[in-house]
Design an enzyme around this catalytic site. Structure first.
Site, PDB file in Angstrom:
ATOM      1  N   LYS A 201       0.833  -1.205   0.000  1.00  0.00           N
ATOM      2  CA  LYS A 201       0.000   0.000   0.000  1.00  0.00           C
ATOM      3  C   LYS A 201       0.874   1.264   0.000  1.00  0.00           C
ATOM      4  CE  LYS A 201      -3.016   3.133   0.789  1.00  0.00           C
ATOM      5  NZ  LYS A 201      -4.197   3.483   0.047  1.00  0.00           N
ATOM      6  N   CYS A 255      -3.242  10.950   1.380  1.00  0.00           N
ATOM      7  CA  CYS A 255      -2.510   9.712   1.083  1.00  0.00           C
ATOM      8  C   CYS A 255      -1.105   9.982   0.578  1.00  0.00           C
ATOM      9  CB  CYS A 255      -3.247   8.932   0.008  1.00  0.00           C
ATOM     10  SG  CYS A 255      -4.962   8.713   0.391  1.00  0.00           S
TER      11      CYS A 255
END
Ligand code: SAJ
Length: 418
Positions: A201, A255
């Site tokens: 991720k 993010c």
């Protein structure tokens, strides 16, 4: 089968509703009682394409509450912000959500962590907390890390169609979670261990951050040579193995500007990754330098920022480079006005279009909202004191603006030394 989803934000809520629309009995848990009430009254706390239709479909299998109850599956989707002082993940919400589960954890339960976390968090933080229940992870109950991969603005579509990675602490845990996600995921589901999933991720978003830093640096180099980076990128991308990203006034969102720090917070490597963060974080400074140069000779300049969302066509201003740009511009003595047709909440007042451009000397496009393309520069120009526009995203129809008497500059257009 009952699934409890802890955290009803941009990721938790659509995920909960997708499980509910697949037929599961879903309990959404959030510490914010206003949000819980809103949802139980049939209203949504934020907008996202397709969310309303999904809510309609899922409503009968979904309820919201502030307390965790017994379930078969617990899914944690709480925020993991960056602690700015230490440049490390602030895991307090993951910790408290895990603690809320402990009294309700039973044999054969599955606990899923979706929140983005530094490598080893599942092993070192989540499991020890859950084992306070007296049960043993991998033996009595199952644990997986299943990072979300959906992009804001297309969250629901991507939650259904993107491939997913599931990292289990045992193969059995991963297989169980795979079966569950298969109820709505149409992409492929790949299985690995929890730490690899955490790492994967983070490297996805780091890949993007470093690539954006590369083009941001190239844009500045191109300007030194007096060439246009946009033309150069288009030509370079004709090569079959080159795919340069787009330069811009910086990187925002919850993010890409954050995850690279999680990757290197516990590593003695990561120099290039930290450098890329620095390049992207200082793009607002570079943008301001170009605007300042454009407005040389204008006394007491007023500028109008077009777009404070962190990227185009969303209402989300978290970590937006616009904030740094505005602060720096104000420190420089500029009067700054803000226009954004999507964002409602921001540190500075968001004005209507006319008020935002009236008596302004320069429009600075910070966000690539598509609607900016359809604005009429003639109408806007009439209201302004000076007709200048600086397009930090290369989104406007520049010829149209020039025809309306605007002086137009674009980030990376190679005009710095002219
Ligand atoms: N940006 C550029 N140049 C580009 C692309 C983006 O300057 O060429 C800027 C954008 O304007 C924005 C920032 O980067 O400020 C990030 O935008 P984004 O659209 O690249 O990504 P996010 O942050 O909205 O979502 C990302 C996605 N990750 C990847 O594409 C690898 C999404 O799939 C993740 O689920 C999400 O992060 C997340 O939650 O981690």
């Amino acid at each position: 089968m009952r699934i409890s989803v802890l955290g009803l934000g941009y990721i938790g809520l659509p995920t909960a509703l997708l499980f509910a629309s697949a037929g599961y009995n879903v309990v959404g848990v959030d510490v914010n009682d206003k949000k819980v009430k809103l949802l139980n009254d049939g209203k949504l706390p934020f907008q996202e394409p397709g969310l309303e239709e999904l809510f309609e479909k899922a409503k009968q299998n979904f309820k919201a509450t502030t307390e965790v109850e017994e379930s078969d599956v617990f899914l944690i989707a709480v925020p993991t912000p960056l602690d700015e002082k230490t440049k490390a993940a602030d895991l307090r919400y993951v910790r408290s959500a895990s603690e809320m589960i402990v009294p309700h954890l039973r044999k054969e339960n599955l606990v899923i962590l979706e929140s983005t976390v530094p490598p080893k968090t599942t092993e070192r933080l989540l499991i020890p907390i859950l084992e306070k229940s007296g049960l043993k992870a991998g033996k009595d109950f199952h644990v997986v890390h299943c990072p979300e991969r959906a992009i804001p603005g297309k969250t629901i579509h991507e939650m259904i169609y993107n491939d997913r990675i599931i990292g289990g602490i045992t193969k059995e845990s991963a297989e169980l979670a795979k079966e569950l996600y298969s109820s709505f995921v149409k992409g492929n589901i790949y299985i690995t261990d929890a730490t690899t999933a955490e790492f994967v991720k983070l490297i996805e978003n780091t890949y993007r951050d470093v690539n954006i830093a590369l083009v941001n640096e190239l844009a500045q180099i191109a300007e030194e040579y007096g060439i246009n980076i946009w033309e150069a990128i288009e030509l370079a991308n004709r090569h079959p193995r080159v795919n340069l990203h787009k330069p811009g006034p910086g990187v925002g969102g919850h993010c890409i500007a954050i995850d690279p720090w999680f990757l290197i917070q516990d590593s003695s490597n990561g120099k290039m990754i930290a450098l890329a963060r620095h390049v992207n974080d200082t793009m607002p400074n570079y943008t301001l330098r170009r605007v300042r140069e454009m407005l040389k000779g204008v006394d007491y300049p007023t500028i109008t920022v077009f777009g404070v969302a962190y990227k185009g066509n969303v209402d989300d201003a978290r970590e937006t480079p616009a904030l740094r740009f505005i602060r720096l511009a104000k420190n420089d003595g500029f009067k700054v006005k803000v226009y954004d047709p999507f964002v409602n909440e921001f540190e500075y007042p968001i004005l209507g279009l006319e008020e935002a451009v009236r008596d302004s000397d320069c429009i600075v496009v910070i966000t690539d909202h598509d609607v900016f393309r359809f604005l009429d520069p003639d109408d806007i120009g009439k209201l302004m004191r000076n007709r200048c526009v600086f397009d930090a995203r290369n989104v406007l129809d520049h010829e149209k603006w020039r025809r309306a008497g605007f002086k137009v500059r674009v980030l990376g257009d190679g005009k710095e030394n002219l």
